[in-house]
Design an enzyme around this catalytic site. Structure first.
Site, PDB file in Angstrom:
ATOM      1  CE  LYS A 231      -4.482  -1.708   1.154  1.00 19.76           C
ATOM      2  NZ  LYS A 231      -5.429  -2.085   2.180  1.00 19.76           N
ATOM      3  NE  ARG A 265      -8.003  -8.034  -0.002  1.00 24.33           N
ATOM      4  CZ  ARG A 265      -7.486  -7.246  -0.937  1.00 24.33           C
ATOM      5  NH1 ARG A 265      -6.424  -6.504  -0.686  1.00 24.33           N
ATOM      6  NH2 ARG A 265      -8.029  -7.206  -2.143  1.00 24.33           N
TER       7      ARG A 265
HETATM    8  N1  HH2 Z   1      -7.553  -3.495   0.610  1.00 23.48           N
HETATM    9  C1  HH2 Z   1      -7.860  -3.465  -0.708  1.00 23.48           C
HETATM   10  C2  HH2 Z   1      -8.972  -4.163  -1.202  1.00 23.48           C
HETATM   11  N2  HH2 Z   1      -9.741  -4.909  -0.381  1.00 23.48           N
HETATM   12  N3  HH2 Z   1     -10.207  -5.744   1.790  1.00 23.48           N
HETATM   13  C3  HH2 Z   1      -9.921  -5.794   3.083  1.00 23.48           C
HETATM   14  N4  HH2 Z   1     -10.684  -6.544   3.921  1.00 23.48           N
HETATM   15  N5  HH2 Z   1      -8.863  -5.109   3.633  1.00 23.48           N
HETATM   16  C4  HH2 Z   1      -8.055  -4.319   2.863  1.00 23.48           C
HETATM   17  O1  HH2 Z   1      -7.114  -3.688   3.416  1.00 23.48           O
HETATM   18  C5  HH2 Z   1      -8.325  -4.242   1.457  1.00 23.48           C
HETATM   19  C6  HH2 Z   1      -9.443  -4.977   0.940  1.00 23.48           C
HETATM   20  C7  HH2 Z   1      -6.997  -2.689  -1.658  1.00 23.48           C
HETATM   21  O2  HH2 Z   1      -5.972  -3.479  -2.192  1.00 23.48           O
HETATM   22  P1  HH2 Z   1      -5.978  -4.161  -3.664  1.00 23.48           P
HETATM   23  O3  HH2 Z   1      -7.058  -5.169  -3.785  1.00 23.48           O
HETATM   24  O4  HH2 Z   1      -4.624  -4.670  -3.943  1.00 23.48           O
HETATM   25  O5  HH2 Z   1      -6.202  -2.951  -4.633  1.00 23.48           O
HETATM   26  P2  HH2 Z   1      -7.454  -2.457  -5.483  1.00 23.48           P
HETATM   27  O6  HH2 Z   1      -8.521  -2.097  -4.521  1.00 23.48           O
HETATM   28  O7  HH2 Z   1      -6.911  -1.277  -6.262  1.00 23.48           O
HETATM   29  O8  HH2 Z   1      -7.881  -3.595  -6.363  1.00 23.48           O
END
Ligand code: HH2
Length: 292
Positions: A231, A265
């Protein structure tokens, strides 16, 4: 040095039970999106996404989180039909090929319901049921586990000017309220997990304060999921792009485990699963009691 005791939980999800606390559970990220902040566009093809999910399981993931809409600030909203088109074939194929629990990362009740029909057993809602009033009743009707995550504001506005007087207290109170809402909707407490939402309406200092005082979230009485992977706060510290933040993710994960995180995650499963195994071995005797 002393570590936070990690309470044990048995979380029913679908026909299985996730045993949390004895070791850290690794939730591997499968983003079926063109625009996710760190891996957008790599797994939009369903076959590539399925292969990636299976590879993550081989690298040590205990469960997979499949998402079809990026949550990064400024990401284009995705219609439910399009989100379903992205995630359902991937969830269906993964559910056929593995017994590992599959989670769907969505804020839409309709997508969650279709994903549960396709074989998902966990709903991961970054809005904790606030974006779609049908989400909690939809989850209540099934047998899935539900992750309630904190976010200040909406995906579009959350990073504009996040502010708190006491970030840990306010995030904890918000999650306590979302737990009450989920219970009122008829979801058994045993099926609920909480997540302070690293990066969701938080400055660098807010994220650091949450990680520093993560133990405070144990007061909610539910297993703790944390998502620091690649992040922006790590980029701010390291001045490195998302694909070079694995060591930063590892530092955050190790310290989160020391503070009692149950689930992490992550994108970089091979590396982080090794980090978690060593961190688990070090904190093993911190004294986890069975909490249900
Ligand atoms: N962070 C993201 C997405 N979903 N769910 C939970 N429970 N906790 C988190 O910290 C979280 C989440 C963001 O990360 P990522 O999926 O890599 O990115 P994007 O939202 O751009 O797909």
């Amino acid at each position: 040095m002393s570590f936070a005791p990690r309470p044990r939980f048995s979380v029913p999800c679908g026909a299985t039970v996730l045993e949390l606390g004895a070791r850290t559970a690794i939730l591997g990220i499968v983003n079926v999106t063109p625009d996710s902040f760190s891996d957008g566009g790599r797994f939009v093809d369903p076959e590539a996404a399925v292969a990636h999910g299976l590879a993550l399981l081989g690298e040590g993931a205990h469960a997979l989180d499949v998402g079809g809409e990026s949550t990064r600030p400024g990401a284009a909203p995705v219609a439910a039909e399009e989100e379903e088109r992205r995630v359902l074939p991937v969830i269906r194929a993964l559910a056929r090929q593995t017994r590992a629990p599959i989670s769907v990362d969505t804020t839409k009740a309709r997508v969650a319901a279709a994903a549960l029909d396709a074989g998902a057993v966990i709903v991961n809602d970054v809005s904790a049921g606030l974006d779609d009033p049908e989400m909690l009743p939809t989850v209540a009707r099934g047998a899935a586990a539900l992750v309630l995550k904190h976010r200040q504001g909406t995906s579009a506005t959350m990073q504009v000017a996040p502010r708190y007087d006491d970030v840990v207290g306010e995030v904890r109170d918000h999650l306590a309220g979302r737990l009450r809402a989920a219970l009122a909707a008829g979801i058994a407490a045993a099926r609920l997990l909480v997540d302070p939402g690293i990066g969701f309406g938080k400055t660098l200092e807010h994220n650091l304060e949450i990680l520093r005082r993560l133990e405070a979230f144990h007061a909610l009485g539910r297993p703790l999921l944390v998502g620091p992977s690649r992040k922006n706060f790590l980029g701010r510290i390291l001045d490195l792009p998302p694909d070079q933040r694995v060591e930063g993710t590892a530092a955050a994960v190790a310290l989160a485990i020391a503070a009692g995180a149950h689930v992490v995650r992550v994108h970089d499963v091979r590396a982080i699963a090794r980090v978690a195994r060593v961190a688990d071995a070090i904190v093993a005797d911190a004294g986890g009691d069975s909490a249900g």
